[in-house]
Scaffold this motif. Structure first.
Motif, mmCIF file in Angstrom:
data_model
loop_
_atom_site.group_PDB
_atom_site.id
_atom_site.type_symbol
_atom_site.label_atom_id
_atom_site.label_comp_id
_atom_site.label_asym_id
_atom_site.label_seq_id
_atom_site.Cartn_x
_atom_site.Cartn_y
_atom_site.Cartn_z
ATOM 1 N N ALA A 31 0.841 -1.195 0.000
ATOM 2 C CA ALA A 31 0.000 0.000 0.000
ATOM 3 C C ALA A 31 0.876 1.245 0.000
ATOM 4 C CB ALA A 31 -0.928 0.003 1.217
ATOM 5 N N PHE A 32 0.405 2.283 -0.648
ATOM 6 C CA PHE A 32 1.122 3.547 -0.689
ATOM 7 C C PHE A 32 0.372 4.602 0.112
ATOM 8 C CE2 PHE A 32 2.411 1.392 -4.611
ATOM 9 C CZ PHE A 32 3.792 1.503 -4.533
ATOM 10 N N ARG A 33 1.112 5.589 0.605
ATOM 11 C CA ARG A 33 0.533 6.729 1.303
ATOM 12 C C ARG A 33 0.673 7.970 0.435
ATOM 13 N NH1 ARG A 33 -2.257 3.996 5.144
ATOM 14 N NH2 ARG A 33 -0.899 2.756 6.480
ATOM 15 N N ALA A 38 6.959 18.179 -1.718
ATOM 16 C CA ALA A 38 7.886 19.235 -1.311
ATOM 17 C C ALA A 38 8.531 18.946 0.039
ATOM 18 C CB ALA A 38 7.161 20.584 -1.267
ATOM 19 N N THR A 39 7.773 18.344 0.979
ATOM 20 C CA THR A 39 8.284 18.112 2.327
ATOM 21 C C THR A 39 8.514 16.648 2.646
ATOM 22 O OG1 THR A 39 6.068 17.968 3.282
ATOM 23 C CG2 THR A 39 7.061 20.168 3.113
ATOM 24 N N GLY A 40 7.860 15.750 1.893
ATOM 25 C CA GLY A 40 7.955 14.332 2.200
ATOM 26 C C GLY A 40 7.039 13.905 3.323
ATOM 27 N N ASN A 41 6.208 14.818 3.807
ATOM 28 C CA ASN A 41 5.292 14.505 4.901
ATOM 29 C C ASN A 41 4.009 13.881 4.353
ATOM 30 O OD1 ASN A 41 7.084 15.691 6.722
ATOM 31 N ND2 ASN A 41 6.150 17.708 6.463
ATOM 32 N N ARG A 42 3.382 13.061 5.194
ATOM 33 C CA ARG A 42 2.139 12.403 4.799
ATOM 34 C C ARG A 42 1.004 13.422 4.733
ATOM 35 N NH1 ARG A 42 -0.725 7.184 7.834
ATOM 36 N NH2 ARG A 42 -2.575 7.110 6.479
ATOM 37 N N LEU A 43 0.084 13.231 3.762
ATOM 38 C CA LEU A 43 -1.055 14.116 3.602
ATOM 39 C C LEU A 43 -2.283 13.540 4.286
ATOM 40 C CD1 LEU A 43 -0.707 15.041 -0.189
ATOM 41 C CD2 LEU A 43 0.019 16.375 1.790
ATOM 42 N N ARG A 44 -3.129 14.427 4.783
ATOM 43 C CA ARG A 44 -4.402 14.045 5.385
ATOM 44 C C ARG A 44 -5.523 14.714 4.621
ATOM 45 N NH1 ARG A 44 -4.045 9.630 8.769
ATOM 46 N NH2 ARG A 44 -2.197 9.816 10.092
ATOM 47 N N GLN A 45 -6.589 13.973 4.329
ATOM 48 C CA GLN A 45 -7.705 14.544 3.619
ATOM 49 C C GLN A 45 -8.577 15.359 4.566
ATOM 50 O OE1 GLN A 45 -9.595 11.168 1.750
ATOM 51 N NE2 GLN A 45 -8.440 11.469 -0.143
ATOM 52 N N GLN A 46 -9.176 16.418 4.020
ATOM 53 C CA GLN A 46 -10.015 17.294 4.808
ATOM 54 C C GLN A 46 -11.330 17.516 4.079
ATOM 55 O OE1 GLN A 46 -8.548 21.324 5.389
ATOM 56 N NE2 GLN A 46 -9.254 21.320 7.507
ATOM 57 N N LEU A 47 -12.445 17.479 4.839
ATOM 58 C CA LEU A 47 -13.752 17.712 4.239
ATOM 59 C C LEU A 47 -13.945 19.206 3.990
ATOM 60 C CD1 LEU A 47 -15.944 15.303 6.408
ATOM 61 C CD2 LEU A 47 -15.116 14.931 4.086
ATOM 62 N N ILE A 48 -14.449 19.526 2.768
ATOM 63 C CA ILE A 48 -14.658 20.910 2.380
ATOM 64 C C ILE A 48 -16.121 21.092 1.960
ATOM 65 C CG2 ILE A 48 -13.983 22.757 0.778
ATOM 66 C CD1 ILE A 48 -11.776 22.003 2.693
#
Length: 274
Positions: A31-33, A38-48
């Motif tokens: 599995a991929f994340r 740009a930062t290599g940090n993991r992304l989190r989804q946000q409800l809009i």
């Protein structure tokens, strides 16, 4: 293993506590994340909010049934929980049918069904062995993820194998796809050659022979990248030649089948699976 569902299996006046366990899992797949390049940090989804474009807090998230374009009827969790049918906690066997009558298109997800308490093991065994002796499949209903599902139960080893079934509205009509195909009259010689090819490749069903070649190649690639190795360019895939003379293609297939098979080395050793 934690059960996916717990309740009772009921046949007439005989009942016993049972548990359902998922018989299949994709947890072993790579599995991929999603990450920020740009930062290599993991992304989190946000409800809009679709209209205001403002972020929505988890506590403000709800359910809505669309009654018109852009108009929704709000539905609370309590309302859904109040719509409770008997199959929420009980699998009541409605009838028994021959296994051969169940169209494979209706089969959905498999589950292992086991007795959940020692006190119900004898009743569970009676139902299981009665089904085994008749060679029949039991049909019942249960609620999974707030939806009532039809489930087919059949003896499997010391337990039962339960397979959830799709409803008719979930299965597409085959005639929509096959209806325009012409009824062809096939030459007997051509069929003889094709049947010979089938016979030469006949064997037994052995799941241990299945190898996820993409998963193995992906794992080898990731290990090479981790070790700092440069990935080699993969040769272009050669598309099969279009068949012009079907009879000649069948004859050549038989000739090719008589050649000794080539030995292929796996890209990486297969991981041990249950």
């Amino acid at each position: 293993m934690r059960p996916y569902w717990k309740g009772y299996l009921k046949l007439a006046l005989v009942s016993c506590p049972v548990a359902l366990h998922a018989a299949c899992s994709t947890a072993e797949r790579i599995a991929f994340r999603q990450i920020n390049k740009a930062t290599g940090n993991r992304l989190r989804q946000q409800l809009i909010d679709e209209e205001t474009r403002d972020p929505v807090e988890p506590g403000d998230k709800g359910r809505g049934y669309e009654v018109a374009k852009g108009q929704y009827l709000m539905v609370e969790d309590e309302e859904l929980e109040a719509i409770e049918v008997e199959s929420t906690h009980v699998i009541e066997i409605d009838r028994f049918v021959p296994r051969s009558q169940i169209d494979q298109r209706f089969c959905d997800s498999p589950y292992y069904v086991t007795p959940n308490e020692p006190v119900g093991q004898e009743a569970f065994a009676v139902i299981r062995e009665a089904m085994r002796g008749k060679g029949m499949v039991a049909l019942g209903r249960l609620v999974l993820s707030k939806r009532e599902r039809v489930i087919a139960l059949e003896p499997y080893d010391k337990g039962l194998l339960g397979t959830t079934l799709r409803y008719p509205y979930e299965v597409r009509n085959a005639s929509d796809y096959f209806g325009d195909l012409p009824d062809l009259t096939l030459a007997p010689d051509m069929m003889t050659l094709a049947e010979h090819i089938l016979d030469s490749k006949a064997g037994d069903f052995d799941p241990a022979s299945f190898h996820d070649r993409y998963e193995e190649a992906l794992l080898a690639h990731l290990k090479a990248r981790q070790a700092g190795m440069v990935a080699q360019a993969k040769p272009a895939v050669v598309e099969p030649r279009r068949v012009i003379n079907l009879m000649e293609a069948l004859r050549r297939s038989i000739a090719e089948d008589k050649k000794p098979p080539a030995v292929h080395k796996s890209a990486a050793p297969a991981r041990k699976r249950a």
